[in-house]
Design a protein around this motif. Structure first.
Motif, PDB file in Angstrom:
ATOM      1  N   ALA A 171       0.839  -1.205   0.000  1.00  0.00           N
ATOM      2  CA  ALA A 171       0.000   0.000   0.000  1.00  0.00           C
ATOM      3  C   ALA A 171       0.872   1.253   0.000  1.00  0.00           C
ATOM      4  N   ASN A 172       0.372   2.305  -0.629  1.00  0.00           N
ATOM      5  CA  ASN A 172       1.061   3.588  -0.661  1.00  0.00           C
ATOM      6  C   ASN A 172       1.029   4.216   0.737  1.00  0.00           C
ATOM      7  N   ILE A 173       2.207   4.451   1.321  1.00  0.00           N
ATOM      8  CA  ILE A 173       2.278   4.966   2.682  1.00  0.00           C
ATOM      9  C   ILE A 173       1.657   6.366   2.784  1.00  0.00           C
ATOM     10  N   GLY A 174       1.877   7.194   1.762  1.00  0.00           N
ATOM     11  CA  GLY A 174       1.312   8.537   1.788  1.00  0.00           C
ATOM     12  C   GLY A 174      -0.205   8.527   1.826  1.00  0.00           C
ATOM     13  N   MET A 175      -0.831   7.699   0.974  1.00  0.00           N
ATOM     14  CA  MET A 175      -2.300   7.586   0.985  1.00  0.00           C
ATOM     15  C   MET A 175      -2.785   6.942   2.274  1.00  0.00           C
ATOM     16  N   MET A 176      -2.001   5.996   2.784  1.00  0.00           N
ATOM     17  CA  MET A 176      -2.331   5.379   4.075  1.00  0.00           C
ATOM     18  C   MET A 176      -2.382   6.447   5.160  1.00  0.00           C
ATOM     19  N   LEU A 177      -1.456   7.380   5.098  1.00  0.00           N
ATOM     20  CA  LEU A 177      -1.388   8.446   6.083  1.00  0.00           C
ATOM     21  C   LEU A 177      -2.573   9.409   5.951  1.00  0.00           C
ATOM     22  N   ILE A 178      -2.898   9.802   4.718  1.00  0.00           N
ATOM     23  CA  ILE A 178      -3.991  10.744   4.499  1.00  0.00           C
ATOM     24  C   ILE A 178      -5.334  10.144   4.928  1.00  0.00           C
ATOM     25  N   LEU A 179      -5.644   8.935   4.440  1.00  0.00           N
ATOM     26  CA  LEU A 179      -6.906   8.293   4.819  1.00  0.00           C
ATOM     27  C   LEU A 179      -6.888   7.874   6.288  1.00  0.00           C
ATOM     28  N   SER A 229       9.202  26.132  22.281  1.00  0.00           N
ATOM     29  CA  SER A 229       7.931  26.800  21.990  1.00  0.00           C
ATOM     30  C   SER A 229       6.892  25.781  21.514  1.00  0.00           C
ATOM     31  N   PHE A 230       5.633  26.159  21.646  1.00  0.00           N
ATOM     32  CA  PHE A 230       4.535  25.281  21.225  1.00  0.00           C
ATOM     33  C   PHE A 230       4.643  24.957  19.736  1.00  0.00           C
ATOM     34  N   GLY A 231       4.851  25.987  18.910  1.00  0.00           N
ATOM     35  CA  GLY A 231       4.923  25.779  17.468  1.00  0.00           C
ATOM     36  C   GLY A 231       6.056  24.856  17.062  1.00  0.00           C
ATOM     37  N   LEU A 232       7.224  25.047  17.658  1.00  0.00           N
ATOM     38  CA  LEU A 232       8.382  24.216  17.330  1.00  0.00           C
ATOM     39  C   LEU A 232       8.161  22.775  17.797  1.00  0.00           C
ATOM     40  N   SER A 233       7.534  22.609  18.960  1.00  0.00           N
ATOM     41  CA  SER A 233       7.268  21.268  19.487  1.00  0.00           C
ATOM     42  C   SER A 233       6.298  20.510  18.584  1.00  0.00           C
ATOM     43  N   VAL A 234       5.233  21.182  18.154  1.00  0.00           N
ATOM     44  CA  VAL A 234       4.263  20.546  17.259  1.00  0.00           C
ATOM     45  C   VAL A 234       4.901  20.244  15.910  1.00  0.00           C
ATOM     46  N   LEU A 235       5.642  21.215  15.374  1.00  0.00           N
ATOM     47  CA  LEU A 235       6.286  21.022  14.070  1.00  0.00           C
ATOM     48  C   LEU A 235       7.219  19.818  14.090  1.00  0.00           C
ATOM     49  N   PRO A 240       7.504  14.402  10.015  1.00  0.00           N
ATOM     50  CA  PRO A 240       7.482  13.317   9.017  1.00  0.00           C
ATOM     51  C   PRO A 240       6.186  13.303   8.223  1.00  0.00           C
ATOM     52  N   LEU A 241       5.072  13.611   8.888  1.00  0.00           N
ATOM     53  CA  LEU A 241       3.781  13.597   8.217  1.00  0.00           C
ATOM     54  C   LEU A 241       3.710  14.669   7.143  1.00  0.00           C
ATOM     55  N   ILE A 242       4.263  15.831   7.458  1.00  0.00           N
ATOM     56  CA  ILE A 242       4.235  16.942   6.502  1.00  0.00           C
ATOM     57  C   ILE A 242       4.919  16.540   5.204  1.00  0.00           C
ATOM     58  N   PHE A 243       6.102  15.926   5.312  1.00  0.00           N
ATOM     59  CA  PHE A 243       6.841  15.491   4.134  1.00  0.00           C
ATOM     60  C   PHE A 243       6.015  14.526   3.296  1.00  0.00           C
ATOM     61  N   MET A 244       5.472  13.489   3.945  1.00  0.00           N
ATOM     62  CA  MET A 244       4.781  12.434   3.212  1.00  0.00           C
ATOM     63  C   MET A 244       3.464  12.915   2.615  1.00  0.00           C
ATOM     64  N   ILE A 245       2.747  13.778   3.338  1.00  0.00           N
ATOM     65  CA  ILE A 245       1.477  14.281   2.816  1.00  0.00           C
ATOM     66  C   ILE A 245       1.705  15.207   1.623  1.00  0.00           C
ATOM     67  N   ILE A 246       2.667  16.124   1.738  1.00  0.00           N
ATOM     68  CA  ILE A 246       2.970  17.039   0.624  1.00  0.00           C
ATOM     69  C   ILE A 246       3.352  16.246  -0.626  1.00  0.00           C
ATOM     70  N   ALA A 247       4.220  15.257  -0.440  1.00  0.00           N
ATOM     71  CA  ALA A 247       4.668  14.458  -1.580  1.00  0.00           C
ATOM     72  C   ALA A 247       3.507  13.695  -2.211  1.00  0.00           C
ATOM     73  N   MET A 273      11.649  12.552  -1.556  1.00  0.00           N
ATOM     74  CA  MET A 273      11.203  12.945  -0.223  1.00  0.00           C
ATOM     75  C   MET A 273       9.972  12.160   0.237  1.00  0.00           C
ATOM     76  N   ALA A 274       9.232  11.584  -0.740  1.00  0.00           N
ATOM     77  CA  ALA A 274       8.041  10.808  -0.382  1.00  0.00           C
ATOM     78  C   ALA A 274       8.404   9.481   0.272  1.00  0.00           C
ATOM     79  N   ASN A 275       9.641   9.035   0.077  1.00  0.00           N
ATOM     80  CA  ASN A 275      10.061   7.772   0.691  1.00  0.00           C
ATOM     81  C   ASN A 275      10.034   7.926   2.212  1.00  0.00           C
ATOM     82  N   PRO A 276       9.288   7.068   2.927  1.00  0.00           N
ATOM     83  CA  PRO A 276       9.164   7.230   4.382  1.00  0.00           C
ATOM     84  C   PRO A 276      10.505   7.221   5.116  1.00  0.00           C
ATOM     85  N   ALA A 277      11.444   6.397   4.657  1.00  0.00           N
ATOM     86  CA  ALA A 277      12.753   6.344   5.314  1.00  0.00           C
ATOM     87  C   ALA A 277      13.492   7.671   5.160  1.00  0.00           C
TER      88      ALA A 277
END
Length: 459
Positions: A171-179, A229-235, A240-247, A273-277
């Protein structure tokens, strides 16, 4: 006859783990060898089936970096005080009246990169302190916390079960992440604030206010001004999710979800960059800076955090590999092909039936064996040929999610999570059945319904 042999192998696995208290990884490898013999495989082919590219090697070779680096990112965020910052900030924003939602969101963010048991250990002292301060029962906040962590564990890469199952099914990891995000958010809300209202009615005795919590022990204190900071902690937590979702979104919009024959430079960069590793490696480097060097933590402290993360993930990594051994036998022996042909012969290969079958097989294994990881990986081995026979690649993602859903159902005394919940919340075994077992089942069935709805829309 093959199903009977599989049932005998699962019975052997139960006896080895429950009766003889054998290490789960060792028990899985032994069971895989025995199952291969029971299914009539050539003895000379068994070692490669168990340990090779279809077995342990298939799962660990692909996923070890993802699991370990994901654990390291979560630990770095926690040890720098980033998790404490996320929880406290959201609690302050939402206020006392909406504390459940604050805890739910904080736990969900933290749970993305942190395995369930570690997430519980990290969050329970914070949630307990907030419950005392707000004068509410611990379970009033503990159920949303647990629902968020459990939903992330069942449906979201880079968590071990969804990642390993997605890999096994192709299965495509990116689509797995989105769904998976859609499924996980819905199940967390239903299993969190909504289920809490129901549980308070049928198990009111479990919702007693507590002045102390034996399992918590000494709580690490953080001065909020010294935390990231809150923003840096969340980011850092969701990097990893940001990379995979964008790709994944880029490929869906610009290349139709496939790699073009003559890719542009941008196509190649996005594909890389879409490669999870790759995404996890870049994310870990960022975490070392954001939660280490930039917080004036020495590299020695950073390395200690990463070593502790490796220790926490190692046991799960081995179990995932052991589950991969069973999958290798089921695939190499032709068992999964036999199941696919059986479905075709009965004319019952509709997408909805495949989803229901995947969920049911995993649920039976989960109740029998206890381990969500073992249940998920064994079910993946059974389902792999059925998925391969489908022309729509989205079926692999949906089946992987259905397996994740089935792996959460009806947790009871043969599951370590049952005892973790009972100990941390200091409740009776009866109350643990009433709250934890029902909660996991609610998450599982809600997830199944959402996945069926997705199947009707997408297939």
């Amino acid at each position: 006859m093959e199903f009977l042999m599989l049932a005998l192998a699962i019975l052997l696995l139960l006896v080895l783990i429950v009766k003889f208290k054998l290490n789960t990884f060792v028990a899985l490898i032994i069971t895989a060898f025995v199952l291969a013999l029971l299914l009539g495989m050539n003895p000379m082919d068994i070692p490669s089936a168990v340990l090779g590219d279809q077995g342990v090697g298939n799962i660990l070779g692909t996923n070890s970096v993802i699991f370990i680096f994901g654990g390291m990112i979560g630990r770095l965020v926690a040890d720098a005080g980033g998790s404490y910052r996320i929880a406290r900030t959201l609690i302050d924003w939402f206020g006392v009246k909406r504390l459940q939602w604050a805890v739910l969101i904080a736990s969900f963010i933290i749970g993305i990169s942190m395995i369930f048991g570690v997430g519980m250990i990290l969050l329970i002292p914070i949630v307990f302190a907030v419950a005392k301060e707000a004068d509410v029962p611990l379970l009033y906040l503990g159920i949303p916390m647990t629902a968020a962590l459990s939903s992330a564990q069942g449906f979201l890469p880079p968590q071990p079960v969804p990642t390993a199952v997605a890999t096994a099914l192709g299965a495509n990891i990116g689509m797995m992440l989105i769904l998976g995000l859609i499924v996980a958010i819905i199940t967390a809300v239903v299993g969190g604030p909504l289920f809490t209202k129901l549980a308070q009615k049928y198990a009111p005795d479990a919702f007693q206010k507590k002045e102390s919590l034996p399992a918590v022990g000494e709580v690490k204190e953080y001065d909020l001004k010294d935390t990231p900071s809150f923003g840096l902690s969340v980011l850092t937590s969701i990097f990893p999710l940001i990379f995979m979702i964008i790709a994944t979104v880029y490929k869906m919009v610009f290349t139709g979800g496939v790699t073009p024959k003559n890719p542009s430079m941008m196509d190649s960069v996005i594909d890389f960059m879409a490669n999870p590793a790759v995404a996890m490696t870049v994310s870990l480097i960022f975490a070392i800076f954001s939660m280490g060097i930039w917080q004036k933590r020495s590299m020695k402290q950073v390395n200690v955090s990463m070593a502790e993360a490796t220790n926490a993930v190692a046991g799960i990594l081995l179990i995932v590999g052991g589950g991969g051994a069973l999958r290798g036998v089921l695939v190499t022996s032709g068992f999964s092909d036999h199941v696919a042909k059986m479905f075709s012969a009965n004319g019952s290969m509709s997408p909805i039936m495949i989803i229901l079958f995947a969920w049911a097989v995993t649920a039976v294994l989960r109740v029998s064996v206890g381990s969500a990881t073992v249940a998920g990986m064994t079910a993946a081995g059974i389902m792999v040929s059925i998925v391969a026979s489908q022309s729509n690649p989205m079926m692999a993602v949906l089946v992987a999610l259905a397996i994740g859903s089935g792996s959460l159902v009806a947790s009871h005394v043969n599951d370590a999570g049952f005892w973790i919940f009972q100990e941390f919340f200091d409740i009776s075994i009866k109350q643990t059945f009433q709250i934890w077992t029902v909660l996991e089942t609610v998450i599982s069935i809600t997830g199944l319904l959402v996945i069926i709805a997705m199947t009707m829309l997408l297939i």
